[in-house]
Design an enzyme around this catalytic site. Structure first.
Site, PDB file in Angstrom:
ATOM      1  N   PRO A   1      99.255 106.608  65.474  1.00  0.00           N
ATOM      2  CG  PRO A   1     101.049 106.430  66.914  1.00  0.00           C
ATOM      3  CD  PRO A   1     100.578 106.002  65.568  1.00  0.00           C
ATOM      4  CD  GLU A   2      93.657 110.592  65.353  1.00  0.00           C
ATOM      5  OE1 GLU A   2      93.402 111.797  65.162  1.00  0.00           O
ATOM      6  OE2 GLU A   2      92.804 109.692  65.210  1.00  0.00           O
TER       7      GLU A   2
ATOM      8  CE  LYS B   1      98.199 111.296  61.702  1.00  0.00           C
ATOM      9  NZ  LYS B   1      97.403 110.274  60.992  1.00  0.00           N
TER      10      LYS B   1
ATOM     11  NE  ARG C   1      93.014 104.784  58.277  1.00  0.00           N
ATOM     12  CZ  ARG C   1      93.722 105.592  59.072  1.00  0.00           C
ATOM     13  NH1 ARG C   1      94.597 106.444  58.555  1.00  0.00           N
ATOM     14  NH2 ARG C   1      93.575 105.547  60.374  1.00  0.00           N
TER      15      ARG C   1
END
Length: 270
Positions: free
Chosen positions: A2-3, A52, A258
């Site tokens: 999640p951001e 986060k 990523r």
């Protein structure tokens, strides 16, 4: 993972459901049992996010520190909590609501000093009142690391994940491979301001929308995005599809472990 906007929404949801009230705290799975016992039946006095990381405050008893990681999820429900099932790390419950946390990377009890120590390791968060981009600029402006990698470094900047990283660089016309020291201060200020606005919209709406009105499906006569993440985006997960602005195929590569997406025409190298 999640951001940052998701964690700020979670903080608001916890405060709405349990703020100021005595809360039953339990750890059905067991690993947080000692912390839960210390907090059980105490009121939830604060809930906040930094990047986060989520912090749930119980006054002098301390803070629950949560990092969801790749697999952590929180589910809220109304009414009496059902019997716990499966790997349930943390449950908060009162007569009207319950919230179940499963699969987090971190769920621990911290005192005030330990909480501050965690936050000192984090960069400024575009969603935290009072945070500015100055501290991040000090590190970015001296770095030979790519701006794409720096935006994902939580010690430099907190809360930005893969989607916001790709989208804000596209919106600002910046080559993701540009070294941080290649940015001008004006470019950084514009990027920070764009992140503040985009992430605030994410908190409000619950999903990530980054496309300007003139490029939305109804304006361009194109199909809406069909993706589990929801929202309209320019380049994220659009490898080899036409750029919504120039029509050039969107590029993709693995960058720092990523997936990175960008338009080589709209974000030309310097």
């Amino acid at each position: 993972m999640p951001e940052g906007h998701t964690l700020h929404r979670l903080a608001a949801a916890y405060l709405s459901a349990f703020g100021g009230e005595s809360v039953h705290v339990s750890s059905p799975q067991g690993p947080f049992a000692a912390g839960a016992l210390r907090l059980d039946r105490r009121p939830l006095t604060a809930a906040e996010a930094h990047g986060k990381h989520l912090f749930l405050g119980f006054g002098e008893a301390g803070w629950i520190h949560v990092h969801l990681g790749l697999y952590g999820k929180v589910r809220f429900g109304e009414g009496p909590a059902p019997a716990p099932v499966g790997q349930l790390r943390l449950r908060l419950a009162n007569d009207d609501h319950y919230a179940d946390l499963r699969g987090p990377t971190t769920c621990e009890l911290l005192n005030d000093a330990a909480k501050r120590a965690v936050q000192r390791r984090l960069g400024p968060d575009p969603l935290r009142p009072g945070d500015t981009g100055d501290a991040a600029w000090e590190r970015i402006s001296r770095s030979g690391t790519t701006v794409a990698a720096l935006l994902m470094d939580q010690k430099v900047l907190s809360g930005v994940g893969n989607i916001y990283r790709a989208e804000v660089l596209f919106r600002q016309g910046l080559d993701p491979h540009l070294p941080g020291r290649g940015l001008s201060r004006a470019e950084w200020d514009a990027l920070w301001a764009d992140l503040v606005a985009l992430m605030a919209t994410g908190v409000r709406d619950g999903w990530i929308d980054t496309v300007r009105p003139e490029h939305m499906p109804e304006a361009m006569g194109r199909p809406a995005r069909d993706d589990a993440h929801g929202g309209e985006v320019y380049v994220y997960r659009r490898a080899q599809l036409p750029c919504l602005v120039c029509g050039h195929p969107v590029s993709a590569e693995t960058h720092g472990g990523r997936n990175l997406f960008w338009c080589a025409r709209c974000q030309p190298p310097r």
